[in-house]
Structure formats: C-alpha cells, structure tokens
Design an enzyme around this catalytic site. Structure first.
Site, mmCIF file in Angstrom:
data_model
loop_
_atom_site.group_PDB
_atom_site.id
_atom_site.type_symbol
_atom_site.label_atom_id
_atom_site.label_comp_id
_atom_site.label_asym_id
_atom_site.label_seq_id
_atom_site.Cartn_x
_atom_site.Cartn_y
_atom_site.Cartn_z
ATOM 1 N N ARG A 168 0.714 -0.999 -0.002
ATOM 2 C CA ARG A 168 -0.261 0.445 0.086
ATOM 3 C C ARG A 168 1.004 1.226 0.086
ATOM 4 O O ARG A 168 1.836 1.103 0.941
ATOM 5 C CB ARG A 168 -0.829 -0.095 1.025
ATOM 6 N N HIS A 192 -7.933 0.630 -6.232
ATOM 7 C CA HIS A 192 -7.945 0.274 -5.476
ATOM 8 C C HIS A 192 -8.601 -1.605 -5.548
ATOM 9 O O HIS A 192 -9.196 -1.407 -5.014
ATOM 10 C CB HIS A 192 -8.350 0.637 -3.905
ATOM 11 N N GLN A 231 -10.754 -3.542 -2.435
ATOM 12 C CA GLN A 231 -11.432 -2.969 -2.755
ATOM 13 C C GLN A 231 -12.927 -3.423 -3.153
ATOM 14 O O GLN A 231 -14.074 -3.499 -2.788
ATOM 15 C CB GLN A 231 -11.666 -1.377 -2.166
ATOM 16 N N ASP A 270 -16.539 7.974 -1.032
ATOM 17 C CA ASP A 270 -15.771 7.988 -0.392
ATOM 18 C C ASP A 270 -15.539 9.240 -0.308
ATOM 19 O O ASP A 270 -15.831 10.399 -0.423
ATOM 20 C CB ASP A 270 -14.662 7.193 -1.906
ATOM 21 N N CYS A 286 -16.329 2.684 1.289
ATOM 22 C CA CYS A 286 -15.348 2.128 1.450
ATOM 23 C C CYS A 286 -14.737 2.400 2.473
ATOM 24 O O CYS A 286 -13.953 1.222 3.002
ATOM 25 C CB CYS A 286 -14.341 1.950 0.254
ATOM 26 N N ARG A 289 -14.064 -7.312 3.457
ATOM 27 C CA ARG A 289 -12.601 -6.841 2.434
ATOM 28 C C ARG A 289 -12.076 -8.791 3.136
ATOM 29 O O ARG A 289 -10.959 -8.831 2.457
ATOM 30 C CB ARG A 289 -11.398 -5.738 3.529
HETATM 31 N N1 NVA Z 1 -9.766 7.520 -1.040
HETATM 32 C C1 NVA Z 1 -8.701 6.837 -0.699
HETATM 33 C C2 NVA Z 1 -9.586 5.313 -0.092
HETATM 34 C C3 NVA Z 1 -9.486 4.958 1.319
HETATM 35 C C4 NVA Z 1 -9.897 3.012 1.378
HETATM 36 C C5 NVA Z 1 -7.896 7.266 -0.253
HETATM 37 O O1 NVA Z 1 -6.812 6.977 -1.153
HETATM 38 O O2 NVA Z 1 -7.648 8.096 0.758
HETATM 39 N N1 CP Z 2 -11.258 0.512 2.731
HETATM 40 C C1 CP Z 2 -9.889 0.939 3.151
HETATM 41 O O1 CP Z 2 -9.172 0.689 2.250
HETATM 42 O O2 CP Z 2 -9.759 1.330 4.325
HETATM 43 P P1 CP Z 2 -8.250 1.008 5.467
HETATM 44 O O3 CP Z 2 -7.931 2.315 4.602
HETATM 45 O O4 CP Z 2 -8.596 1.152 6.906
HETATM 46 O O5 CP Z 2 -7.536 -0.202 4.904
#
Ligand code: NVA
Ligand code: CP
Length: 311
Positions: A106, A133, A136, A228, A269, A297
């Site tokens: 990540r 992502h 997800q 989101d 999400c 998830r």
């Molecule tokens: N668009 C958000 C998704 C978090 C799961 C981010 O990248 O912070």
């Molecule tokens: N939805 C999601 O990816 O959550 P986290 O950022 O907590 O992993």
C-alpha cells in the site's frame, strides 16, 4: 481457474470470469469461516505487508486472512524498512522476493507496486495506490452480490472525487462485470479520458455502460450509491478546495430521493468523514451493509492470496 503465480495490481489485468471466480471463492471461504472451518492453503508461506500509507481494514484483512490460512504475515511500515529512502524499489523487491512468498503493497505510486512485482519474482498484491484500489472492489462486489444476488445489470453510481483510486477501480471493475456505472462529480474532478475509453471497451464486451455526469439527476434508478472521502491520503493540502468543489455532491436524503426508488443501498469503502461526503443519518441507516463491505475485505483478500499463492 488457475491464477497461481499471478500478481494482483489492477483489475485491468483480470477477465470478468477471473473476477467472478475470486468473488465466488471469497463467498466459499466466508461460509467456511462462519462454520469454524479453517484452511491451511498458506501453510509455510511468509507474507510481507508493506504500508507506506496508514490502514485499518486492509492491514487487518491481510493479517487475519494470512493467519486463517496458516501463513505468517510480517508488517513492514514506512519507517521500518529502507524502501524509497536508502534503497531502490528494485533492490528491496529482489531482497524480499528471496525471503517472502508473497508481498502486499500500500502506498503512493502505482509504479512502485508494478516494480515490486517485476523484480521480486513472487505474487504482489495492490493494497491501494494513488491510482487504484483493486482489492476493495472485490469486497464491494461480493457485498452487492450478497444483497442483490447478481452484479451484471445493476446500476451503480459513484458520487465524489471522480478521479481518485476508488472511482478508477470501480469504473474498471464495473465495466468488466456488466454493471451500468456512473461517476457523478463536478467536471473538475472527472476521470482521465484514456481510462474512460479503456473502460468503454470493457463495457462494450460485458454489456455494461459507463456514464460520467455532473448532474444530481444521474442517481435516478440507482441500485447502489457509492461514496468515498473527498480528500484521499496524500492530498491533505487540498481539503479546503475539495470541500468547496464537492459540497453539492453529498450523499444525503435529498440525493437519495432522486433515485425514485426505496431499494437503493449506500456503500462506502471507509474510513468515512461524516458530514462531508455522507450525512451521519444516511451512514447509520446503511451501516449494516457498509460494515458487511468492511468485513468482506478480509474474505476477498483471502481469496486473492489463496488463488494466487495457496496450495
Ligand atoms: N480514496 C481513499 C480511499 C481510502 C480507502 C484514499 O485513497 O485515501
Ligand atoms: N477501505 C480501506 O482500504 O480502508 P483502510 O484504509 O483502513 O485500509
């Protein structure tokens, strides 16, 4: 279906049949877990979990899924390893590939997860980048399938920052599985044209459709509304600008009325900023399905690891 040895970097690399297979496998693994049946598919496997950005769900899901299947997860945080500071991605990838059997990443750049896959020689799983992502989406689709019994033919509207990782990945996934997908966002936050064109070709093959709109009427007849955060990780300096741009696009009762349906579900999400992209009231009304999505998830990430690395 044989996905052994494959990396999971973006849904662009997977056919609709492969996506369907992963969702069905996740449902099967979920059912087993509820019955108390554990697996041993990852026995003897060591799994590196690299996190440049923070995470609750993704980290927890990879950890629990690994242990459920007999594997050993090792969390490697931003300040724990040399990646990107003292060592190139290529070199870190070659080291980790000699010791670990699979790698989750990540972080910021999609290029990093792609390099990890290229140089490590083991399956690499994208746990979120600035661009995509993909794990997800599997959880979102498992949740929709549990609720509606199908994916193809559903109408799903994503409301918010139409060019972030979630919008991109939902558009790719939806167009692959035959969902009628709309991005509802101000023009300044529409997705890149190249990606929309690519997804149009997927949609033509699957029977789905793609629509990009800035009109709130686009939610009419939606089976699902998805939102989101307005400001993704790494863009914290843009909060004020985003709030200004996206204020008219909040998921609230007024927007839900425009669906002209009372069967529409709301997905998120998570994490959520209640009062921004969604009102607290709407969030709580749909909390059951939103937290099913969060639980899913784990089952879907388990399916990805079992399918690509499991014995
Ligand atoms: N668009 C958000 C998704 C978090 C799961 C981010 O990248 O912070
Ligand atoms: N939805 C999601 O990816 O959550 P986290 O950022 O907590 O992993």
């Amino acid at each position: 279906m044989n996905l052994k040895g494959r990396s999971f970097l973006t849904l662009k690399d997977f056919t609709s049949e492969e996506i369907g297979y992963l969702i069905d496998l996740a449902a099967e693994l979920k059912d087993k877990k509820k019955k108390g049946i554990t697996g041993s598919s990852l026995k003897g496997k060591n799994l590196a979990l690299i996190f440049e950005k923070p995470s609750t769900r993704t980290r927890a899901a990879f950890t629990v899924a690994s242990v459920d299947e007999g594997g050993h997860p090792e969390y490697l945080g931003r300040d724990d390893i040399q990646l990107g500071h003292k060592e190139s991605v290529e070199d870190t990838a070659r080291v980790l590939g000699r010791m670990f059997d699979g790698i989750e990443f990540r972080g910021y750049k999609q290029e990093t997860v792609e390099k990890l896959a290229k140089y490590s020689g083991v399956p690499v799983w994208n746990g979120l980048t600035d661009s995509y992502h993909p794990t997800q989406i599997l959880a979102d689709f498992l949740t929709l399938k549990e609720h509606f019994g199908k994916l193809s033919g559903l109408k799903l509207v994503y409301v918010g920052d139409g060019r972030n990782n979630m919008a991109n990945s939902l558009m790719i996934g939806s167009s692959k599985v035959g969902i009628h997908f709309t991005i509802l966002a101000p023009k300044s936050l529409w997705p890149e044209k190249d990606l929309v064109d690519t997804c149009m070709t997927y949609a033509n093959a699957s029977g789905g459709t793609i629509k990009i709109s800035d009109s709130l009427d686009a939610v009419a007849e939606a089976d699902g509304i998805y939102t989101d955060v307005w400001c993704s990780m790494g863009e914290e300096d843009k909060v004020a600008e985003r709030v200004e741009q996206l204020r008219p696009y909040q998921v609230n009762d007024e927007l839900l009325k425009k669906t002209n349906k009372n069967s529409t579900v709301v997905l998120h999400c998570l994490p959520a900023v209640k009062g921004n992209e969604i009102t607290e009231d709407v969030f709580e009304r749909f909390a059951d399905i939103i937290f099913d999505e969060a639980e899913n998830r784990m089952h879907t990430i388990k399916a990805v690891m079992v399918a690509t690395l499991g014995s």
